[in-house]
Design a protein around this motif. Structure first.
Motif, short mmCIF file in Angstrom:
data_model
loop_
_atom_site.label_atom_id
_atom_site.label_comp_id
_atom_site.label_asym_id
_atom_site.label_seq_id
_atom_site.Cartn_x
_atom_site.Cartn_y
_atom_site.Cartn_z
N ASN A 155 29.12 31.44 48.15
CA ASN A 155 29.12 32.88 47.90
C ASN A 155 30.04 33.59 48.88
O ASN A 155 29.92 33.42 50.09
CB ASN A 155 27.70 33.43 48.04
N GLU A 156 30.97 34.35 48.36
CA GLU A 156 31.91 35.18 49.14
C GLU A 156 32.48 34.43 50.35
O GLU A 156 32.32 34.85 51.51
CB GLU A 156 31.24 36.49 49.54
N HIS A 159 34.45 36.12 53.23
CA HIS A 159 33.75 37.07 54.11
C HIS A 159 33.12 36.31 55.27
O HIS A 159 32.49 35.26 55.07
CB HIS A 159 32.66 37.79 53.30
N THR A 204 34.48 35.35 45.15
CA THR A 204 35.09 36.15 46.20
C THR A 204 34.60 37.59 46.21
O THR A 204 34.33 38.19 45.17
CB THR A 204 36.61 36.15 46.06
N ALA A 205 34.52 38.16 47.42
CA ALA A 205 34.26 39.58 47.61
C ALA A 205 35.50 40.36 47.18
O ALA A 205 36.62 39.84 47.24
CB ALA A 205 33.92 39.86 49.07
N HIS A 246 33.41 38.92 42.47
CA HIS A 246 32.47 40.04 42.57
C HIS A 246 33.30 41.34 42.58
O HIS A 246 33.77 41.75 43.63
CB HIS A 246 31.63 39.93 43.84
#
Length: 460
Positions: A155-156, A159, A204-205, A246
């Motif tokens: 997740n992300e 970041h 990705t964020a 995202h």
């Protein structure tokens, strides 16, 4: 307000007075509700999700949550590739429930990981061991292979809350770390018996900062491409099934276009499709890769940094879904959170908290709770209006009623009965002016849905 950006991004035929054509592709809509991992709350939450029309789940599997002795700096002695070495907890019950309901599950395997699997063993996100992760994914594949329809890795990862280090000076480091994780995770799933795993890359964020690598810069780095999308080095094609992203936006709404060309919010999905096409042309990924918007939501008040009034949250959410649906490369949309997080601090603080839920943190329902099952977006189109909607709980073609509140009136009258396609989508254009519109639908079993009042919008 709406249409300037919306007409460009959606390619509507509204200015010609014709009903805009519905997209020809099927789009999965995922829902992520953290309460599903709470055994006591699960029955209530499942009842709500069924009423809302949920048909697919995104579940984040935190490596640290299931690993033995996750806070130890020393790796415990156990068979890392065997499911018996992990404590799966409520993940077992949740995925079994989803399978019984025939709800597809997207399983995002992510940080935090066990401290013993990290470089330096100081935290839970710094340079995870490719070898340890491969063995963990082998166990995941063996344990959940029959209950998961699609996987995503990390997740992300652009970041620092999820992967470190992000930079050395101004040079991004996280993309190369992520590439190793993806390849290791993919290999682990295959060794775990998932013969042809569908694995999404990215997650990705949406935007970069001095601490966060911009998503398109991250994409290029993970695929060994320079700023001109040309191969650097001897990397082979990454076996990704699709690209997960995202595409959150700002409080100014779903038409906000971030100035950094390497950032991707909902209004500028074409930046991502163009980047994927250029990467495919370079031989870095397969051609025509689909986009999976696996986490999305509109922040509402009381979030004072990104929040909009709750009535506007319902409007913006429907507009964003319309933008995604009308893009033929978008294979999935999503809703992040049923119930709001607790309020956190300002952006960049240790605890931020998301107010993207359909309910406040105390369980009180927002307008979006009633709007999400019967989404409605209304755009000004020339001298008329373009209307689009989604009857989410339907199991096939159905009819719904569009209600309109004419200017100066306090009551609603029927504007039109609409006939949806097999997935519940519909659209038409109308010359009739209104102050507000609502969508009303009654299921074959008699369950009634009435969406909140919706205004029309025009793009910037």
């Amino acid at each position: 307000m709406l249409v300037g950006a919306l007409l460009c991004s959606l390619g509507l035929a509204a200015l010609a007075g014709a009903a805009p054509a519905l997209a020809s592709h099927n789009e999965t809509v995922y829902f992520e509700a953290h309460e599903l991992l709470n055994a006591k709350a699960r029955p209530r939450v499942l009842s709500e999700l069924k009423w809302l029309g949920v048909k697919a789940l995104r579940v984040e599997l935190y490596w640290r949550e299931v690993a033995p002795r996750p806070n130890s700096r020393r790796r415990p002695k156990f068979n890392q590739a065997s499911p018996s070495g992990y404590h799966w907890g409520q993940y077992d019950a949740l995925l079994s429930t989803a399978a019984a309901l025939h709800w597809p599950v997207l399983l995002t395997v992510t940080a935090p990981g066990p401290k013993w699997a990290m470089a330096g063993h100081r935290d839970y996100v710094t340079r995870p061991s490719d070898s340890d992760f491969e063995q963990f994914m082998q166990a995941v594949g063996r344990h959940f292979g029959k209950e998961v329809s699609m996987y995503a890795i990390w997740n992300e990862p652009n970041h620092p809350d999820y992967l470190k280090p992000q930079f050395r000076g101004h040079t991004p480091l996280s993309p190369a770390i992520y590439r190793g994780l993806f390849l290791s995770g993919y290999a682990g799933l295959r060794k775990g018996g998932v013969s042809n795993p569908k694995v999404l890359m990215g997650e990705t964020a949406p935007t970069g900062t001095a601490r966060v690598v911009s998503p398109l810069a991250f994409l290029r780095g993970a695929l060994c491409l320079n700023s001109h999308y040309q191969k650097v080095g001897h990397c082979g094609e990454l076996p990704a099934y699709g690209y997960a992203h995202h595409a959150y936006t700002k409080a100014s709404g779903p038409f906000y276009r971030p100035p950094n060309r390497d950032d991707v919010m909902i209004a500028v999905l074409s930046r991502l499709t163009n980047a994927l096409d250029l990467a495919a042309r370079a031989g870095a990924i397969k051609p025509n890769m689909d986009i999976y918007l696996t986490e999305f939501g509109i922040q509402s008040k009381p979030n004072r940094y990104f929040g909009v009034p709750v009535a506007q949250q319902a409007e913006y959410d429907a507009i964003a879904e319309r933008i995604a649906y009308e893009n033929p490369r978008v294979a999935a949309f999503s809703q992040y959170l049923l119930r709001d997080d607790k309020l956190g601090g300002r952006p960049g603080s240790a605890v931020i908290g998301f107010q993207t839920g359909l309910e406040y943190v105390n369980g009180r329902r927002k307008p979006l709770y009633y709007g999400w099952p019967v989404q409605l977006a209304v755009a000004r189109a020339g001298s008329g209006f373009s209307l689009w909607g989604h009857v989410r709980p339907t199991e096939g073609p159905t009819t719904a009623t569009v209600l309109i509140q004419r200017p100066g009136s306090r009551s609603y009258t029927t504007l039109r009965t609409v006939h949806t396609d097999s997935e519940g989508y519909w659209s038409f254009t109308s010359p009739v002016s209104g102050e507000h519109w609502r969508l009303q639908w009654t299921s074959p079993s008699g369950v009634k849905h009435l969406g909140p009042p919706i205004r029309s919008y025009r793009g910037p």
